[in-house]
Design a protein around this motif. Structure first.
Motif, PDB file in Angstrom:
ATOM      1  N   MET A  18     -10.295   7.300 -20.338  1.00 41.85           N
ATOM      2  CA  MET A  18     -11.643   7.180 -20.891  1.00 41.85           C
ATOM      3  C   MET A  18     -11.906   8.256 -21.942  1.00 41.85           C
ATOM      4  O   MET A  18     -12.489   7.977 -22.997  1.00 41.85           O
ATOM      5  N   VAL A  19     -11.495   9.476 -21.670  1.00 41.90           N
ATOM      6  CA  VAL A  19     -11.699  10.581 -22.611  1.00 41.90           C
ATOM      7  C   VAL A  19     -11.003  10.278 -23.935  1.00 41.90           C
ATOM      8  O   VAL A  19     -11.590  10.432 -25.018  1.00 41.90           O
ATOM      9  N   VAL A  20      -9.776   9.808 -23.867  1.00 40.99           N
ATOM     10  CA  VAL A  20      -9.013   9.513 -25.079  1.00 40.99           C
ATOM     11  C   VAL A  20      -9.629   8.328 -25.829  1.00 40.99           C
ATOM     12  O   VAL A  20      -9.729   8.350 -27.061  1.00 40.99           O
ATOM     13  N   MET A  21     -10.071   7.309 -25.099  1.00 43.46           N
ATOM     14  CA  MET A  21     -10.699   6.164 -25.765  1.00 43.46           C
ATOM     15  C   MET A  21     -11.986   6.581 -26.474  1.00 43.46           C
ATOM     16  O   MET A  21     -12.269   6.113 -27.582  1.00 43.46           O
ATOM     17  N   ARG A  22     -12.753   7.464 -25.865  1.00 41.54           N
ATOM     18  CA  ARG A  22     -13.978   7.948 -26.517  1.00 41.54           C
ATOM     19  C   ARG A  22     -13.646   8.754 -27.776  1.00 41.54           C
ATOM     20  O   ARG A  22     -14.342   8.653 -28.791  1.00 41.54           O
ATOM     21  N   GLU A  37      -3.268   7.653 -35.156  1.00 42.37           N
ATOM     22  CA  GLU A  37      -1.909   7.329 -34.726  1.00 42.37           C
ATOM     23  C   GLU A  37      -1.427   8.257 -33.614  1.00 42.37           C
ATOM     24  O   GLU A  37      -0.901   7.802 -32.600  1.00 42.37           O
ATOM     25  N   ARG A  38      -1.625   9.567 -33.788  1.00 39.88           N
ATOM     26  CA  ARG A  38      -1.201  10.536 -32.769  1.00 39.88           C
ATOM     27  C   ARG A  38      -1.947  10.282 -31.463  1.00 39.88           C
ATOM     28  O   ARG A  38      -1.367  10.301 -30.383  1.00 39.88           O
ATOM     29  N   LEU A  39      -3.232  10.021 -31.580  1.00 36.65           N
ATOM     30  CA  LEU A  39      -4.056   9.772 -30.400  1.00 36.65           C
ATOM     31  C   LEU A  39      -3.642   8.484 -29.700  1.00 36.65           C
ATOM     32  O   LEU A  39      -3.636   8.408 -28.472  1.00 36.65           O
ATOM     33  N   GLN A  40      -3.252   7.471 -30.474  1.00 35.44           N
ATOM     34  CA  GLN A  40      -2.855   6.202 -29.868  1.00 35.44           C
ATOM     35  C   GLN A  40      -1.560   6.336 -29.067  1.00 35.44           C
ATOM     36  O   GLN A  40      -1.394   5.667 -28.051  1.00 35.44           O
ATOM     37  N   ARG A  41      -0.667   7.183 -29.510  1.00 32.74           N
ATOM     38  CA  ARG A  41       0.555   7.416 -28.711  1.00 32.74           C
ATOM     39  C   ARG A  41       0.190   8.017 -27.363  1.00 32.74           C
ATOM     40  O   ARG A  41       0.715   7.619 -26.330  1.00 32.74           O
ATOM     41  N   HIS A  42      -0.722   8.980 -27.390  1.00 29.63           N
ATOM     42  CA  HIS A  42      -1.196   9.604 -26.148  1.00 29.63           C
ATOM     43  C   HIS A  42      -1.918   8.564 -25.286  1.00 29.63           C
ATOM     44  O   HIS A  42      -1.710   8.498 -24.071  1.00 29.63           O
ATOM     45  N   LYS A  43      -2.740   7.745 -25.915  1.00 26.19           N
ATOM     46  CA  LYS A  43      -3.472   6.696 -25.196  1.00 26.19           C
ATOM     47  C   LYS A  43      -2.504   5.708 -24.546  1.00 26.19           C
ATOM     48  O   LYS A  43      -2.707   5.285 -23.405  1.00 26.19           O
ATOM     49  N   SER A  44      -1.452   5.378 -25.255  1.00 28.55           N
ATOM     50  CA  SER A  44      -0.458   4.448 -24.710  1.00 28.55           C
ATOM     51  C   SER A  44       0.193   5.009 -23.452  1.00 28.55           C
ATOM     52  O   SER A  44       0.361   4.298 -22.457  1.00 28.55           O
ATOM     53  N   ASN A  45       0.534   6.282 -23.474  1.00 27.14           N
ATOM     54  CA  ASN A  45       1.134   6.917 -22.288  1.00 27.14           C
ATOM     55  C   ASN A  45       0.150   6.951 -21.124  1.00 27.14           C
ATOM     56  O   ASN A  45       0.523   6.683 -19.979  1.00 27.14           O
ATOM     57  N   LEU A  46      -1.106   7.266 -21.420  1.00 28.85           N
ATOM     58  CA  LEU A  46      -2.122   7.277 -20.365  1.00 28.85           C
ATOM     59  C   LEU A  46      -2.383   5.876 -19.824  1.00 28.85           C
ATOM     60  O   LEU A  46      -2.603   5.701 -18.623  1.00 28.85           O
TER      61      LEU A  46
END
Length: 150
Positions: A18-22, A37-46
């Motif tokens: 949720m934090v990353v999506m916000r 892009e960097r955030l989406q890689r992190h979001k994908s792992n989460l």
């Protein structure tokens, strides 16, 4: 893994996602696409971690028996907030994609016009593509199970 640990991992993965999506929603609203892009890689792992924990909880819904009513209500509220954040995130990303598509089509049209190339007819679709929240209707299929389980 005991029931409480399983639920704790599920809650932690949901909360982190949720934090990353916000953050991603904020970046889209601020049009800071170079950071996404960097955030989406992190979001994908989460998202993978969340899916793993969600699957484990769904395989054994008896883990919810370890919660008292106040804890169940807290989990329901968290899950509702998660679903709302997920919907908002999907819509923000879809809107950004649609805006990008419009800009690209305008550029293509301008180049064609400048080169004297007649516009090619747009491909005819049998069905109108889903837009807005309807584009993600399949993504919400699992949400009903959590609501019914708790």
């Amino acid at each position: 893994m005991d029931a409480r640990s399983l639920i704790q991992h599920f809650v932690e993965s949901m909360t982190q996602l949720m934090v990353v999506m916000r953050q991603e929603i904020d970046l889209v609203r601020e049009k800071k696409y170079d950071h996404i892009e960097r955030l989406q890689r992190h979001k994908s792992n989460l998202a993978k971690a969340y899916e793993t924990h969600q699957s484990a909880v769904y395989k054994d819904t008896s883990v919810f028996d370890a919660l008292n009513e106040a804890e169940r209500q807290e989990l329901r509220s968290l899950y509702q907030a998660f679903r709302e954040t997920l919907s908002e995130n999907m819509l923000a990303l879809k809107a950004a994609q649609d805006a990008t598509d419009q800009v690209i089509n305008m550029i293509i049209g301008g180049v064609r016009k400048a080169r004297g190339v007649s516009a090619q007819p747009a491909p005819q679709h049998v069905a109108k593509p889903a837009r807005g929240y309807a584009a993600y209707a399949g993504a919400g299929a699992a949400s009903g199970l959590m609501s019914r389980t708790l």
